[in-house]
Design a protein around this motif. Structure first.
Motif, PDB file in Angstrom:
ATOM      1  N   LYS A   2       0.826  -1.194   0.000  1.00 62.32           N
ATOM      2  CA  LYS A   2       0.000   0.000   0.000  1.00 62.32           C
ATOM      3  C   LYS A   2       0.870   1.257   0.000  1.00 62.32           C
ATOM      4  CE  LYS A   2      -4.030   1.849   2.292  1.00 62.32           C
ATOM      5  NZ  LYS A   2      -4.950   1.741   3.400  1.00 62.32           N
ATOM      6  N   ASN A   3       1.981   1.183   0.696  1.00 67.00           N
ATOM      7  CA  ASN A   3       2.886   2.315   0.771  1.00 67.00           C
ATOM      8  C   ASN A   3       3.520   2.614  -0.591  1.00 67.00           C
ATOM      9  OD1 ASN A   3       4.207   4.417   1.976  1.00 67.00           O
ATOM     10  ND2 ASN A   3       5.803   3.147   2.873  1.00 67.00           N
ATOM     11  N   SER A   4       3.796   1.590  -1.381  1.00 66.84           N
ATOM     12  CA  SER A   4       4.404   1.812  -2.692  1.00 66.84           C
ATOM     13  C   SER A   4       3.425   2.503  -3.646  1.00 66.84           C
ATOM     14  CB  SER A   4       4.883   0.497  -3.292  1.00 66.84           C
ATOM     15  OG  SER A   4       3.793  -0.347  -3.538  1.00 66.84           O
ATOM     16  N   TRP A   5       2.147   2.152  -3.566  1.00 73.45           N
ATOM     17  CA  TRP A   5       1.141   2.830  -4.390  1.00 73.45           C
ATOM     18  C   TRP A   5       1.052   4.297  -3.989  1.00 73.45           C
ATOM     19  CZ3 TRP A   5      -1.156   1.231  -8.649  1.00 73.45           C
ATOM     20  CH2 TRP A   5      -1.169  -0.130  -8.916  1.00 73.45           C
ATOM     21  N   ARG A   6       1.137   4.531  -2.687  1.00 71.29           N
ATOM     22  CA  ARG A   6       1.080   5.901  -2.192  1.00 71.29           C
ATOM     23  C   ARG A   6       2.276   6.687  -2.691  1.00 71.29           C
ATOM     24  NH1 ARG A   6       2.707   8.150   3.184  1.00 71.29           N
ATOM     25  NH2 ARG A   6       1.635  10.140   3.303  1.00 71.29           N
ATOM     26  N   SER A  62       5.301  -2.705 -11.621  1.00 69.92           N
ATOM     27  CA  SER A  62       5.592  -4.129 -11.806  1.00 69.92           C
ATOM     28  C   SER A  62       6.922  -4.503 -11.163  1.00 69.92           C
ATOM     29  CB  SER A  62       5.604  -4.491 -13.291  1.00 69.92           C
ATOM     30  OG  SER A  62       6.725  -3.931 -13.937  1.00 69.92           O
ATOM     31  N   LEU A  63       7.889  -3.612 -11.232  1.00 67.50           N
ATOM     32  CA  LEU A  63       9.178  -3.860 -10.595  1.00 67.50           C
ATOM     33  C   LEU A  63       9.027  -3.929  -9.074  1.00 67.50           C
ATOM     34  CD1 LEU A  63      12.174  -4.155 -11.375  1.00 67.50           C
ATOM     35  CD2 LEU A  63      12.398  -1.707 -10.987  1.00 67.50           C
ATOM     36  N   ASP A  64       8.191  -3.067  -8.526  1.00 72.00           N
ATOM     37  CA  ASP A  64       7.940  -3.091  -7.089  1.00 72.00           C
ATOM     38  C   ASP A  64       7.280  -4.392  -6.669  1.00 72.00           C
ATOM     39  OD1 ASP A  64       7.777  -1.819  -4.441  1.00 72.00           O
ATOM     40  OD2 ASP A  64       5.613  -1.897  -4.823  1.00 72.00           O
TER      41      ASP A  64
END
Length: 75
Positions: A2-6, A62-64
């Motif tokens: 969720k943090n990566s989307w943020r 996608s890399l994340d």
């Protein structure tokens, strides 16, 4: 996850805000922009920029996901 989307959203928002601020600060428009606008080619330029930005964001997401999956496997 969720943090990566943020983080991706904040990055996109920052890039868009800086681009809008730069566009608003130009008092007189360059001659090239007028020519592109008159010929209707400015939309092609904007479309190409959007495709590149969307592609970069998709690649980063996608890399994340791949890195997150590998981190879970290591644990």
């Amino acid at each position: 996850m969720k943090n990566s989307w943020r983080n991706a959203f904040l990055l996109l928002l920052t890039l868009l805000a800086s681009a809008l601020r730069a566009a608003a600060q130009t008092a007189d428009t360059p001659e090239m922009a007028d020519t592109l606008r008159q010929n209707g080619k400015i939309y092609v330029v904007v479309a190409v920029i959007l495709i590149v930005v969307i592609g970069l964001i998709g690649y980063l997401i996608s890399l994340d996901r791949k890195v997150s999956r590998l981190e879970k496997e290591i644990r």
